[in-house]
Design a protein around this motif. Sequence first.
Motif, PDB file in Angstrom:
ATOM      1  N   GLY A 388       0.717  -1.214   0.078  1.00 14.18           N
ATOM      2  CA  GLY A 388       0.030   0.113   0.114  1.00 14.18           C
ATOM      3  C   GLY A 388       0.835   1.268  -0.084  1.00 14.18           C
ATOM      4  O   GLY A 388       0.269   2.367  -0.131  1.00 14.18           O
ATOM      5  N   VAL A 389       2.066   1.041   0.136  1.00 25.45           N
ATOM      6  CA  VAL A 389       3.099   2.131   0.327  1.00 25.45           C
ATOM      7  C   VAL A 389       4.083   2.031  -0.983  1.00 25.45           C
ATOM      8  O   VAL A 389       4.269   2.829  -1.738  1.00 25.45           O
ATOM      9  N   HIS A 390       4.759   1.074  -0.882  1.00 20.08           N
ATOM     10  CA  HIS A 390       5.788   0.847  -1.845  1.00 20.08           C
ATOM     11  C   HIS A 390       5.536  -0.264  -2.933  1.00 20.08           C
ATOM     12  O   HIS A 390       6.226  -0.295  -3.907  1.00 20.08           O
ATOM     13  N   TYR A 391       4.515  -0.907  -2.536  1.00 17.67           N
ATOM     14  CA  TYR A 391       4.061  -1.744  -3.611  1.00 17.67           C
ATOM     15  C   TYR A 391       2.498  -1.973  -3.546  1.00 17.67           C
ATOM     16  O   TYR A 391       1.957  -1.833  -2.449  1.00 17.67           O
ATOM     17  N   LYS A 392       1.707  -2.245  -4.531  1.00 19.02           N
ATOM     18  CA  LYS A 392       0.353  -2.612  -4.224  1.00 19.02           C
ATOM     19  C   LYS A 392       0.084  -4.129  -4.872  1.00 19.02           C
ATOM     20  O   LYS A 392       1.185  -4.659  -5.822  1.00 19.02           O
ATOM     21  N   ARG A 393      -0.723  -4.892  -4.391  1.00 22.93           N
ATOM     22  CA  ARG A 393      -1.039  -6.300  -4.620  1.00 22.93           C
ATOM     23  C   ARG A 393      -2.282  -6.702  -4.968  1.00 22.93           C
ATOM     24  O   ARG A 393      -3.335  -6.040  -4.552  1.00 22.93           O
ATOM     25  N   ASN A 401       5.872   0.453  -6.529  1.00 22.22           N
ATOM     26  CA  ASN A 401       5.588   1.846  -6.785  1.00 22.22           C
ATOM     27  C   ASN A 401       7.294   2.548  -6.728  1.00 22.22           C
ATOM     28  O   ASN A 401       7.750   2.810  -5.624  1.00 22.22           O
ATOM     29  N   GLN A 402       7.581   2.650  -7.987  1.00 19.51           N
ATOM     30  CA  GLN A 402       9.017   2.964  -7.962  1.00 19.51           C
ATOM     31  C   GLN A 402       9.326   4.230  -7.160  1.00 19.51           C
ATOM     32  O   GLN A 402      10.516   4.392  -6.560  1.00 19.51           O
ATOM     33  N   ASP A 403       8.534   5.320  -7.273  1.00 13.77           N
ATOM     34  CA  ASP A 403       8.967   6.606  -6.645  1.00 13.77           C
ATOM     35  C   ASP A 403       8.991   6.483  -5.271  1.00 13.77           C
ATOM     36  O   ASP A 403       9.932   7.001  -4.449  1.00 13.77           O
ATOM     37  N   ALA A 404       8.011   5.685  -4.455  1.00 14.00           N
ATOM     38  CA  ALA A 404       7.952   5.538  -3.334  1.00 14.00           C
ATOM     39  C   ALA A 404       8.940   4.542  -2.860  1.00 14.00           C
ATOM     40  O   ALA A 404       9.949   5.122  -1.462  1.00 14.00           O
ATOM     41  N   PRO A 437       8.668  -1.452 -12.257  1.00 10.42           N
ATOM     42  CA  PRO A 437       8.822  -0.440 -13.618  1.00 10.42           C
ATOM     43  C   PRO A 437      10.334  -0.058 -13.579  1.00 10.42           C
ATOM     44  O   PRO A 437      10.656   0.255 -14.756  1.00 10.42           O
ATOM     45  N   LYS A 438      11.120  -0.501 -12.576  1.00  8.73           N
ATOM     46  CA  LYS A 438      12.742  -0.355 -12.638  1.00  8.73           C
ATOM     47  C   LYS A 438      13.143  -1.240 -13.759  1.00  8.73           C
ATOM     48  O   LYS A 438      14.369  -1.103 -13.961  1.00  8.73           O
ATOM     49  N   ILE A 439      12.513  -2.433 -13.778  1.00 14.80           N
ATOM     50  CA  ILE A 439      13.186  -3.493 -14.571  1.00 14.80           C
ATOM     51  C   ILE A 439      12.990  -3.332 -16.356  1.00 14.80           C
ATOM     52  O   ILE A 439      11.872  -3.138 -16.948  1.00 14.80           O
TER      53      ILE A 439
END
Length: 533
Positions: A388-393, A401-404, A437-439
């Motif tokens: 919920g902050v660094h990724y969603k499932r 979430n690349q920015d977070a 998204p970083k990949i």
Amino acid sequence: MRTFSKVTTVLLASSLLLAACSDAKEGASSSPAGKTGVSSSPGAKKEKLDLKWTVIADASSQLPAADKDFVKSAIEEKFNVTLKMTYLPLGQDYTNKLNTMIASGDIPDLFYAEGVPSNNYIRDGVARDLTGIVTPEKMPNYFKNWVTEANLKSYQVQSAFKRAPVPYETNYYRTFYIRKDWLDKLNLKMPTNYDELVNVMKAFTFNDPDGNGKNDTYGFTAAGSGASVSMDFPEFLQNGLVGDTYVDGDQFIDVRSDIRMQNVLTDIKKLLDLKVVDPDWFLNKYGQHFDKAAQGKAGIVIGQGRDLAFDNNPAGLQMKSKQAGQTTADWEPFHPWEKTGTWVETIPGNPFLISSKTSDAKVQRSIEILDWLAGEEGFLLTRYGKEGVHYKRNGKTIEVNQDAYKKDVIDNNNFIEIYGWFTPRKPEVFGLNVVDPKITERDKKIVEKINSYKILPSVGTALTVKEGMDLGAMRKRMNELHIQVVYKDKDASNWPQYRQEIMTKFGGKAIFDNYAELATAAKGKTIKFKAEN
């Protein structure tokens, strides 16, 4: 250019290993874990304990201020502990630090160690018996997801159950990396054999591949940590020696003590005489050779790890090169021996141990945390952050979430990797599909390339010594003799007699005969070791 004058033959023992955590309740996307990063735990109702762990970490990773360390907060809240983490990169400094702590009586409750030092800790009574502690009942995630009971049984030494393997990467992402932009600038092709590889090293050293008009680059670099001849040297593969140990027909082969090391050392001396190798290779600690490569001081290096040259890996070659001003750097994988065998299949590696001085309560709490780390909830928090902050499932799909992630993790010295010491980054173990998204497409091609390499069968079992066998002393002497040949002897003609000293005076034959017996049991056929030259 610099010289080899500061190289010495003083050899240091290396060590390291990993340990990790556990959890009985794995978070789902709809669980409260999405808010806090962890599910509730009975641990919070227990007596609060102070735990001290010593683990390995990449040199670029550091723990942030307490208010930014959401992993530490989650662990401490979930298990009602205060967790003090001591961490250093894999290498002699780590071993020295751990040995100093042990000698002073400040033994960590749980610690990572390399194989040889772990034998010493068991022999000296530093390590606790793990019978009834590391079990499928108490560590269900560890056994379900990472380690089998057969792995565990084959991993014991000195007739004692006092160490357990850290979960390990079964895919072996070991490869040469090369500055493709340097190849292009010099109109060179990707090397496909040893002679072409050496010719590229020469060009990278003497033909000014970075165009700065200075004689300040080398073809190749490695890390000897002041202790040994690095197995990154391509001369091992050139002489048919693949991996560390393997079985050839009915023969057990220990690569670094093999009679063919005479040819390996001869060829390494020739390569060094060409002045195409970073002259500090022997004194480079592990990781420093990557830093030098990223700084544009060398154009070829061997690395291990799926994402070592990924575009957005802050600890990797590509991103570090860009940050060092190497704006055109393009690190690409290649391997002249990709069709014949680049390494051997992995077997259980380094272990975690628990102090014999640690209370039963602290032992149990450490084991609970380790098993949580080995489970889905702990894995996700220590690899991808908070849901919920660094990724969603969405079911089994994890979208980063690349920015977070950059703001909270990467910009805080990539600290999350320190807590990820216990598990490889293998989301597929849990059936998870990570959309990151970083990949980049370039990253995907790197993985595809490395996965195409031929990997040879392993010996089939963890290799352990019997009580009274001093593997550390044997390896130390072996390394000393390698360096003697490389830097002091006029040639490698003394290697056969050096080898006999290792086999007889330092017990190599007995150790490798024992390894051959273990391989015999694993392979289901008679395997022998040949000690005679």
